[in-house]
Design a protein around this motif. Structure first.
Motif, PDB file in Angstrom:
ATOM      1  N   ASP A 130       1.002  -0.681  -0.147  1.00 25.84           N
ATOM      2  CA  ASP A 130      -0.413   0.006   0.283  1.00 25.84           C
ATOM      3  C   ASP A 130       0.799   1.616   0.153  1.00 25.84           C
ATOM      4  N   ASP A 131       2.395   1.179  -0.045  1.00 26.72           N
ATOM      5  CA  ASP A 131       3.075   2.269   0.676  1.00 26.72           C
ATOM      6  C   ASP A 131       4.119   2.513  -1.072  1.00 26.72           C
ATOM      7  N   LEU A 132       3.358   2.192  -1.944  1.00 30.57           N
ATOM      8  CA  LEU A 132       3.918   2.294  -3.654  1.00 30.57           C
ATOM      9  C   LEU A 132       3.699   3.877  -3.324  1.00 30.57           C
ATOM     10  N   ALA A 133       3.156   4.964  -3.406  1.00 29.52           N
ATOM     11  CA  ALA A 133       2.830   5.333  -3.859  1.00 29.52           C
ATOM     12  C   ALA A 133       3.913   6.099  -5.549  1.00 29.52           C
ATOM     13  N   TYR A 134       2.233   7.002  -5.968  1.00 28.49           N
ATOM     14  CA  TYR A 134       2.906   7.387  -7.923  1.00 28.49           C
ATOM     15  C   TYR A 134       3.072   6.189  -8.599  1.00 28.49           C
ATOM     16  N   GLN A 135       2.596   5.794  -8.677  1.00 28.06           N
ATOM     17  CA  GLN A 135       3.138   4.340  -9.312  1.00 28.06           C
ATOM     18  C   GLN A 135       2.328   4.719 -10.697  1.00 28.06           C
ATOM     19  N   ASP A 136       1.225   5.841 -10.711  1.00 30.20           N
ATOM     20  CA  ASP A 136       1.056   6.270 -12.545  1.00 30.20           C
ATOM     21  C   ASP A 136       1.824   7.207 -12.593  1.00 30.20           C
ATOM     22  N   THR A 137       2.446   7.874 -12.012  1.00 31.58           N
ATOM     23  CA  THR A 137       4.094   8.921 -12.521  1.00 31.58           C
ATOM     24  C   THR A 137       4.633   7.910 -13.132  1.00 31.58           C
ATOM     25  N   ILE A 138       5.210   7.324 -12.191  1.00 25.00           N
ATOM     26  CA  ILE A 138       6.117   6.003 -12.454  1.00 25.00           C
ATOM     27  C   ILE A 138       6.208   5.741 -13.921  1.00 25.00           C
ATOM     28  N   THR A 139       5.119   4.805 -14.005  1.00 28.65           N
ATOM     29  CA  THR A 139       4.665   4.056 -15.250  1.00 28.65           C
ATOM     30  C   THR A 139       4.516   5.121 -16.469  1.00 28.65           C
ATOM     31  N   GLU A 140       4.295   6.608 -15.784  1.00 23.28           N
ATOM     32  CA  GLU A 140       4.418   7.254 -17.182  1.00 23.28           C
ATOM     33  C   GLU A 140       5.691   7.795 -17.674  1.00 23.28           C
ATOM     34  N   LEU A 141       6.154   7.721 -16.256  1.00 19.27           N
ATOM     35  CA  LEU A 141       7.916   8.053 -16.640  1.00 19.27           C
ATOM     36  C   LEU A 141       8.337   6.970 -17.611  1.00 19.27           C
ATOM     37  N   LEU A 142       8.318   5.186 -17.245  1.00 21.24           N
ATOM     38  CA  LEU A 142       8.606   4.258 -17.925  1.00 21.24           C
ATOM     39  C   LEU A 142       8.420   4.110 -19.568  1.00 21.24           C
TER      40      LEU A 142
END
Length: 247
Positions: free
Chosen positions: A147-159
């Motif tokens: 649950d602490d893995l925040a900002y996954q959308d931002t990281i996906t966009e960077l990837l």
């Protein structure tokens, strides 16, 4: 002399029971990606302020901080209670040395974070500079639970934008999670698991490491890296390791 400025909350995001982001409008001066600002409230007749890194890149007009609630703390529980349209304070002085202009030239950049220390690295990665300066970048985010893995959308966009240059390695220490390592950052480096996971060796010839997070991770990782011939970076003595502790 720095002044306190009025900030207006635009959006609050609750990532988990104790993790929050506040996105706000405030007339902050120009800053460098990776820097922090003091955020404050007047509590019982006293102005209470704490430093928080800016998650937004300098070109983004909406500012953002990412923090965890310290239950016994005077400020963070109250910040978490704010709602859209509420006002709080930010200091006009933006500071911090966790910025790319402080780094010597290397081919690879490793960004190793625990918890909310992910914030300044996201600010850096949302700018153009890292992608023109470094051949390859590694972002490693260590948390306790999935649950602490925040900002996954931002990281996906960077990837999606920089997948040929960027490797993202999530680490979850207190639970098993698909795609995540289940070991602390220092142990993952010591065993070689982290490097094997992405197929890149971390060595002093071509790498700079930025460590941001809790003091135990920083101390243990720095000691391990020094054992590989890497040294703390200083202005007058260029090295391989830049650190910033988060409490």
């Amino acid at each position: 002399m720095a002044d306190w400025l009025k900030a207006t909350l635009r959006e609050k995001v609750q990532w988990s029971d104790e993790l929050y982001s506040l996105r706000f409008d405030a007339p902050l001066p120009a800053f460098k990606a990776g820097q922090f600002v003091r955020v404050g409230l007047d509590i019982d007749g006293e102005r209470v302020g704490r430093p928080y890194s800016l998650v937004n890149a300098p070109h983004e007009s909406t500012h953002e901080i990412y923090f965890n609630i310290v239950p016994e703390g005077p400020l963070s529980p109250r910040l978490a209670e704010l709602e859209k349209g509420d006002e709080f304070l930010v200091n006009s002085a933006v500071n911090g040395m966790m910025t790319l202009d402080q780094l010597p030239e290397h081919r690879h950049l490793w960004l190793l974070a625990t918890g909310t220390a992910l914030g300044p690295f996201l600010s850096i990665l949302k700018t153009e500079e890292p992608w023109t300066r470094f051949e390859r970048l590694v972002l490693c985010h260590s948390v306790r639970t999935p649950d602490d893995l925040a900002y996954q959308d931002t990281i996906t966009e960077l990837l999606e934008q920089h997948g040929d240059q960027l490797d993202f390695v999530p680490i979850v220490t207190r639970a098993r999670h698909p795609g995540a390592l289940h070991v602390r950052i220092p142990a993952a480096l010591e065993s070689g698991e982290l490097e094997k996971h992405i197929g890149l060796e971390l060595k002093p010839d071509d790498a700079h490491v930025m460590l941001c997070g809790n003091s135990d991770m920083i101390q243990d990782t720095q000691q391990l890296l020094e054992g590989r011939g890497m040294k703390r970076h200083r202005k007058r003595e260029p090295g391989h390791i830049t650190t910033e502790k988060y409490h």
